[in-house]
Motif scaffolding. Sequence first.
Motif, PDB file in Angstrom:
ATOM      1  N   ARG A 167       0.821  -1.221   0.000  1.00  0.00           N
ATOM      2  CA  ARG A 167       0.000   0.000   0.000  1.00  0.00           C
ATOM      3  C   ARG A 167       0.853   1.267   0.000  1.00  0.00           C
ATOM      4  O   ARG A 167       0.335   2.371   0.108  1.00  0.00           O
ATOM      5  N   GLY A 168       2.175   1.109  -0.077  1.00  0.00           N
ATOM      6  CA  GLY A 168       3.038   2.280  -0.036  1.00  0.00           C
ATOM      7  C   GLY A 168       3.421   2.696   1.363  1.00  0.00           C
ATOM      8  O   GLY A 168       3.858   3.832   1.566  1.00  0.00           O
ATOM      9  N   GLY A 169       3.304   1.795   2.348  1.00  0.00           N
ATOM     10  CA  GLY A 169       3.697   2.115   3.718  1.00  0.00           C
ATOM     11  C   GLY A 169       2.760   3.123   4.367  1.00  0.00           C
ATOM     12  O   GLY A 169       1.562   3.192   4.050  1.00  0.00           O
ATOM     13  N   TYR A 170       3.336   3.928   5.270  1.00  0.00           N
ATOM     14  CA  TYR A 170       2.546   4.939   5.975  1.00  0.00           C
ATOM     15  C   TYR A 170       2.364   6.156   5.057  1.00  0.00           C
ATOM     16  O   TYR A 170       2.916   7.228   5.285  1.00  0.00           O
ATOM     17  N   ARG A 171       1.570   5.993   4.023  1.00  0.00           N
ATOM     18  CA  ARG A 171       1.492   7.034   3.006  1.00  0.00           C
ATOM     19  C   ARG A 171       0.822   8.305   3.500  1.00  0.00           C
ATOM     20  O   ARG A 171       0.984   9.363   2.893  1.00  0.00           O
ATOM     21  N   ILE A 172       0.098   8.246   4.596  1.00  0.00           N
ATOM     22  CA  ILE A 172      -0.519   9.460   5.128  1.00  0.00           C
ATOM     23  C   ILE A 172       0.539  10.469   5.564  1.00  0.00           C
ATOM     24  O   ILE A 172       0.312  11.680   5.536  1.00  0.00           O
ATOM     25  N   PHE A 173       1.748  10.001   5.935  1.00  0.00           N
ATOM     26  CA  PHE A 173       2.809  10.931   6.294  1.00  0.00           C
ATOM     27  C   PHE A 173       3.280  11.729   5.088  1.00  0.00           C
ATOM     28  O   PHE A 173       3.662  12.895   5.217  1.00  0.00           O
ATOM     29  N   GLU A 174       3.261  11.125   3.912  1.00  0.00           N
ATOM     30  CA  GLU A 174       3.598  11.868   2.709  1.00  0.00           C
ATOM     31  C   GLU A 174       2.538  12.934   2.430  1.00  0.00           C
ATOM     32  O   GLU A 174       2.858  14.064   2.039  1.00  0.00           O
ATOM     33  N   GLU A 175       1.292  12.579   2.650  1.00  0.00           N
ATOM     34  CA  GLU A 175       0.213  13.550   2.476  1.00  0.00           C
ATOM     35  C   GLU A 175       0.356  14.714   3.457  1.00  0.00           C
ATOM     36  O   GLU A 175       0.182  15.882   3.092  1.00  0.00           O
ATOM     37  N   MET A 176       0.689  14.404   4.682  1.00  0.00           N
ATOM     38  CA  MET A 176       0.871  15.477   5.677  1.00  0.00           C
ATOM     39  C   MET A 176       2.095  16.331   5.345  1.00  0.00           C
ATOM     40  O   MET A 176       2.077  17.551   5.540  1.00  0.00           O
ATOM     41  N   ARG A 177       3.149  15.700   4.882  1.00  0.00           N
ATOM     42  CA  ARG A 177       4.348  16.455   4.527  1.00  0.00           C
ATOM     43  C   ARG A 177       4.049  17.510   3.483  1.00  0.00           C
ATOM     44  O   ARG A 177       4.559  18.637   3.543  1.00  0.00           O
TER      45      ARG A 177
END
Length: 526
Positions: A167-177
């Motif tokens: 799923r691309g790992g903790y992708r929500i951190f990329e969104e927050m970044r």
Amino acid sequence: MSQRQPSPSPRRRSVLRGSLAVPAALAVPALAGAAPSLALSGRPKAGWGVQAGDVTAHAGLVWVRSDRPARMIVETSATESFRDPQRWRGPLLGPDTDFTGTTRLRGLPAGEQIHYRVLLADPDDPRRTGRPVTGTFRTTPKGRKQDVRFLWSGDIAGQGWGINVDRGGYRIFEEMRRRDPDFFLCSGDNIYADGPILPSVTLPDGTVWRNVTTEEKSKVAESLKEFRGAFRYNLLDDNLRRFNAQVPSIIQWDDHEVRNNWYPGQILDDARYTEKNVDVLAGRSLRAFSEYFPISTLPPGDKDGRVYRVLRHGPLLDVFVLDMRTYRNANSPNRQPDDATGILGARQLAWLKRELSRSRAVWKVIASDMPLGIVVPDGRENFEAVAQGDPGAPLGRELQIAELLRHIKHQKITGTVWLTADVHYTSAQHYDPSRAAFKDFAPFWEFVSGPLAAGGFPATKLDGTFGPEQKFVKAPSRANTSPAETPQYFGEVDIDGGSGELTVRLRQEGGGVLFTKVLRPGRVGQ
């Protein structure tokens, strides 16, 4: 309100390519006649990225972990080219801190973008340094005209949902970044020390969730080594390392850093644990917690060691970080008519009242690791948070909150906003004495957001003692839905430097804004 663009500014581009990426101009020169990989062979490596934390107008902490003994060196500059850098000699990193270390930077310019790089040097030969790892952060402004943006959430790798590479790992951190915040407030449950990560989990629809696994995360954490491994696990995720390199943090803790619903003095009745004394487990976890996050009030910065503290972000904002775990009384039916200990402890409550009274910031964010009016059970009879479901006059831990709310009203302290996570859904509650059994307080808002990478849970009921009205809620209909089934959540706060207005947005993974509330400065009740 602020119209800050969510995309990163150009001066951050080299950092945003990844916390482990290094611009060509910064690469360590190869030894004559040797390939670059061989030239760096045997030198310390910082494969876990970098973090900055507890940043103020003129100071901040920078964190790193080495793969072997090393001297930590930090260089800072106003530009990402690192022309005329300032050098900071950090600590020796060794096994006593699991090869982690922090360096405190002082005398920084206020309201400026600070670029930093961390070098790890061979203790026996300072000329032998590994590849530098870069990061950046903004110091807090002195003046009021600069807008402020920060994010908050919590609950990472819970209920067995770990790093899923499919799923691309903790992708929500990329969104927050990409929201380019000034800082991130993690409201607790940075790890789930009591939650093993299995290689795979079969979902209700028959598909398989696959986790990255490690030895330490194969069981509940008991030893210091296992707690360290639990904190290290999340740093295996590329998205989180990139996020850490760009966004400084304000970290607090809650229960899962040790064990679900723990309290001081607890003796466990849990067959998974050979160490039954929670105080022993909590001591080991706090040591690992202090090693893996840059927190100014924990060792080595503060020998007393406490999580609660206040971070001042210029004239517009003070953030009051609470610790509702370390000083609480035992979980119980929570209906006692007298309760001096409560959920904060007498000393922390006195500190909070004193610091709120001293604050001259337009907004006072109270970072609470647990909600106030949401009923959080602990078994059939006991309760884990403040509320216990009795809508009448304050009892148990509610007495301490009533004392605090009374103080805020009588001291005419304006601009208080409560932020939390913990319950694994997102909601907004407005508290008003006109609806409450306890009436000696001024109206206020509480906003809930989370999880970031954990199971979702249904919403629970509200306790009417302080008159909450739920203006918004989004939660799954069943317990422990995976991040593949229900969105993950984070909150965003924007403070406009011109008007002073504060806007809260509750967001879900994928970019959607679920709820927005604009609060005006100097007004009571909103």
